[in-house]
Each structure stands twice: as C-alpha cells, then as structure tokens.
Design a protein around this motif. Structure first.
Motif, PDB file in Angstrom:
ATOM      1  N   ASN A  46       3.612   0.353   2.929  1.00 33.80           N
ATOM      2  CA  ASN A  46       3.202  -0.612   3.943  1.00 33.80           C
ATOM      3  C   ASN A  46       2.890  -1.911   3.225  1.00 33.80           C
ATOM      4  O   ASN A  46       1.967  -1.963   2.395  1.00 33.80           O
ATOM      5  N   ALA A  47       3.660  -2.937   3.516  1.00 32.23           N
ATOM      6  CA  ALA A  47       3.438  -4.222   2.855  1.00 32.23           C
ATOM      7  C   ALA A  47       2.148  -4.856   3.353  1.00 32.23           C
ATOM      8  O   ALA A  47       1.863  -4.858   4.557  1.00 32.23           O
ATOM      9  N   VAL A  48       1.370  -5.397   2.430  1.00 32.77           N
ATOM     10  CA  VAL A  48       0.064  -5.967   2.727  1.00 32.77           C
ATOM     11  C   VAL A  48       0.088  -7.490   2.650  1.00 32.77           C
ATOM     12  O   VAL A  48      -0.500  -8.174   3.488  1.00 32.77           O
ATOM     13  N   ALA A  49       0.765  -8.018   1.641  1.00 35.62           N
ATOM     14  CA  ALA A  49       0.814  -9.473   1.449  1.00 35.62           C
ATOM     15  C   ALA A  49       2.091  -9.824   0.714  1.00 35.62           C
ATOM     16  O   ALA A  49       2.611  -9.015  -0.068  1.00 35.62           O
TER      17      ALA A  49
ATOM     18  N   ALA B 265      10.670  -7.233  -0.875  1.00 32.52           N
ATOM     19  CA  ALA B 265       9.325  -6.755  -0.517  1.00 32.52           C
ATOM     20  C   ALA B 265       8.510  -7.832   0.169  1.00 32.52           C
ATOM     21  O   ALA B 265       7.892  -7.609   1.216  1.00 32.52           O
ATOM     22  N   ALA B 266       8.477  -9.028  -0.400  1.00 32.54           N
ATOM     23  CA  ALA B 266       7.721 -10.123   0.207  1.00 32.54           C
ATOM     24  C   ALA B 266       8.437 -10.682   1.431  1.00 32.54           C
ATOM     25  O   ALA B 266       7.833 -10.899   2.483  1.00 32.54           O
ATOM     26  N   GLY B 267       9.743 -10.917   1.312  1.00 31.55           N
ATOM     27  CA  GLY B 267      10.487 -11.548   2.392  1.00 31.55           C
ATOM     28  C   GLY B 267      10.523 -10.731   3.665  1.00 31.55           C
ATOM     29  O   GLY B 267      10.442 -11.279   4.773  1.00 31.55           O
TER      30      GLY B 267
ATOM     31  N   ASP C 137       0.869  -1.176   0.000  1.00 36.02           N
ATOM     32  CA  ASP C 137       0.000   0.000   0.000  1.00 36.02           C
ATOM     33  C   ASP C 137       0.904   1.225   0.000  1.00 36.02           C
ATOM     34  O   ASP C 137       1.621   1.480   0.969  1.00 36.02           O
ATOM     35  N   GLY C 138       0.902   1.964  -1.090  1.00 35.85           N
ATOM     36  CA  GLY C 138       1.781   3.114  -1.207  1.00 35.85           C
ATOM     37  C   GLY C 138       2.708   2.983  -2.392  1.00 35.85           C
ATOM     38  O   GLY C 138       2.587   2.067  -3.201  1.00 35.85           O
ATOM     39  N   PRO C 139       3.666   3.895  -2.516  1.00 36.28           N
ATOM     40  CA  PRO C 139       4.566   3.902  -3.674  1.00 36.28           C
ATOM     41  C   PRO C 139       5.526   2.723  -3.631  1.00 36.28           C
ATOM     42  O   PRO C 139       5.751   2.122  -2.568  1.00 36.28           O
ATOM     43  N   PRO C 140       6.119   2.374  -4.776  1.00 41.61           N
ATOM     44  CA  PRO C 140       7.066   1.260  -4.808  1.00 41.61           C
ATOM     45  C   PRO C 140       8.420   1.640  -4.230  1.00 41.61           C
ATOM     46  O   PRO C 140       9.449   1.588  -4.895  1.00 41.61           O
ATOM     47  N   ASP C 141       8.413   2.035  -2.971  1.00 35.16           N
ATOM     48  CA  ASP C 141       9.603   2.493  -2.255  1.00 35.16           C
ATOM     49  C   ASP C 141       9.516   1.946  -0.836  1.00 35.16           C
ATOM     50  O   ASP C 141       8.619   2.314  -0.080  1.00 35.16           O
ATOM     51  N   PRO C 142      10.433   1.056  -0.449  1.00 31.83           N
ATOM     52  CA  PRO C 142      10.316   0.403   0.866  1.00 31.83           C
ATOM     53  C   PRO C 142      10.353   1.343   2.051  1.00 31.83           C
ATOM     54  O   PRO C 142       9.900   0.995   3.136  1.00 31.83           O
ATOM     55  N   GLU C 143      10.871   2.551   1.868  1.00 31.34           N
ATOM     56  CA  GLU C 143      10.888   3.507   2.972  1.00 31.34           C
ATOM     57  C   GLU C 143       9.538   4.193   3.165  1.00 31.34           C
ATOM     58  O   GLU C 143       9.321   4.864   4.177  1.00 31.34           O
TER      59      GLU C 143
END
Length: 276
Positions: free
Chosen positions: A124-127, A227-229, A115-121
């Motif tokens: 919020n990861a959903v799945a 992202a997933a891990g 949820d949000g931009p493709p930037d890990p900072e």
C-alpha cells in the motif's frame, strides 16, 4: 491508528521524501551540467547506467537511513536494505537515464514509501514524490492527502472518450519486447488521438495526474519506475491497474482517467497486451 493519524503519518513521510528528492535532484543536475558518460549497461547494451544514477541512489539511501533507520530500502542500483518497521522506500534515482545521457530535459528522481513488501501487487503506497530536476517541477502525493504539482492540486481529465485520448507509452530494451510493443502500437494508434513517448514512466504518470496525458501504459516496468507515480495518479482521481483487472505489475501498468480506463484496457487486450 485513526484515519487522521494515518494521514498525518503519510504527510510526515511525504515531507521527508520531498526533502530528499529535491536535495538529490539539485546535485544530479549539477553533475549533468559537468558532463556524464555511460558507466555500465544493465539488461542490454542500450540499457545504460551512469555515475549519476549510482551516486544519486547512494545519497538517497544515506539520507533515508539518517531519517528513518528502521525502514527498508528497495532501489534500482543497489541491494535491498531490509528494515524492521514494515515500511519500504522504493527508489528510482534517475528515471529516464537515456534522456539524462542525451541532455533531453525529461528525466526524474522518484521516491516512494510503501507499507508492505517491495512488490506492487502486495504493498500500500503511503507517499510519493517525482521531481524533474531540469524544470523544477515536483509531483507529490500522500495516501488520503491528494496529489499536487507544487502548490496546485491535481485532478485527472474527465469525460474523455477513447478516440480523443492522448496516450503515453514506453518501450523496453530487449529486442523481442520492442518488436511486440511496436506491433501492439499499430493496433492502438489509429484508435486514439495520438501517442506520446516521453522516456520516463514516472513523469508520464505525473502527466496523467496533471491532465497532460489522458492515459499511460507500459509493459516491463520495475516497481521503482512507478511506485511514486501510481500513487500520484490515484490521488488525482485516476485509475491504475494491471493484467486482467488486477494490480499493476511487470506485465502491464495502465493508468488513465476513469472514463477511458476500461476502453483502453479492452483495446490493449485486443492488441495482445500483455502478451502471455
């Protein structure tokens, strides 16, 4: 949205991600068994791309758009697809391409929804799902729903001291980065139980969540690599972070059991990781 509704939405997205990952993992394994070759290189001559990478990402994109046409897609092998829903799928079609090339059974398909931009900072990861096509293992997590390996709920190891920690890491493809990573490793290795280098960051993170590793760190990772891990580790009770106590980024990702996280972060800092 209530917490229960949020968990239900995460579970629904996880089900789609799992279905897609399992489907493309089977096809990628069939392609590997027929034989593959290097199709192109990326950052350096040792950083390779195969037709399996590109074909797998194309299939993932097609399946995502069929199921979720308003979502964005951010992957390794193709341009970003901009969506309108606020959700982005972060895709690594083959994590561990060199292992795939050499038929080492440690490569994976990694798919996350954020949820949000493709930037890990800032997301919020959903799945998230990580599939090892060779072993058939499926690591999966949804926000608030826990982490699982198949039907088994995952928990990171507890009460780990740094000298007894089994630590995973990885190395970049650029010569200068490899040299600095090797120098840092000389500082880390004598102070932990041992080091493992598996060759797939997604599988390394799954291993932390499953207690097969106590910690994992690497510099130079791309968002799709973790992202997933990273979500799977967090949902298994682990800690994930980056430089100076912040969120993980391309300068550093550190994932570890809570009891060893701060000690390892301090050790890496003393070793000059991340380099400025």
């Amino acid at each position: 949205m209530t917490p229960d509704a949020g968990h239900a939405a995460s579970a629904d997205l996880l089900a789609i991600a799992r279905r897609i990952a399992l489907d493309v993992a089977e096809t990628a394994l069939e392609e590997r068994r027929r034989g593959i070759a290097v199709e192109a290189t990326k950052s350096t001559p040792t950083d390779v791309v195969t037709a399996v990478d590109r074909d797998t990402e194309a299939r993932i994109r097609s399946m995502i758009l069929d199921a979720r046409p308003d979502d964005g897609i951010f992957g390794e092998e193709d341009d970003t697809h901009v969506g309108t829903s606020g959700l982005n799928w972060v895709v690594d079609p083959i994590d561990g391409t060199v292992n795939l090339l050499y038929d080492i059974p440690a490569w994976s398909v990694s798919i996350a929804v954020v949820d949000g931009p493709p930037d890990p900072e800032h997301w919020n990861a959903v799945a998230g799902v990580v599939v090892n096509p060779v072993s058939g293992e499926v690591f999966a997590a949804s926000a608030g729903g826990g982490a699982h390996l198949g039907d088994r709920e995952l928990r990171v190891n507890t009460e780990v001291a740094l000298p007894q920690a089994l630590v995973g890491t990885g190395f970049g493809y650029a010569v200068d980065r490899r040299r600095s990573q090797a120098e840092a490793l000389l500082h880390v290795l004598p102070r932990v139980r041992d080091i493992r280098r598996i060759g797939s960051a997604a599988l390394d993170l799954g291993a932390v969540a499953a207690g097969r590793l106590d910690a994992f760190y690497e510099q130079g990772l791309n968002p799709w690599d973790h992202a997933a891990g990273a979500l799977i580790v967090r949902e298994a009770g682990g800690r994930v972070g980056g430089p100076d106590g912040g969120r993980e980024n391309d300068r550093l990702l550190l994932a570890a059991a809570p009891s060893v996280f701060d000690q390892l972060a301090a050790l890496l800092h003393d070793a000059g990781v991340p380099a400025d």
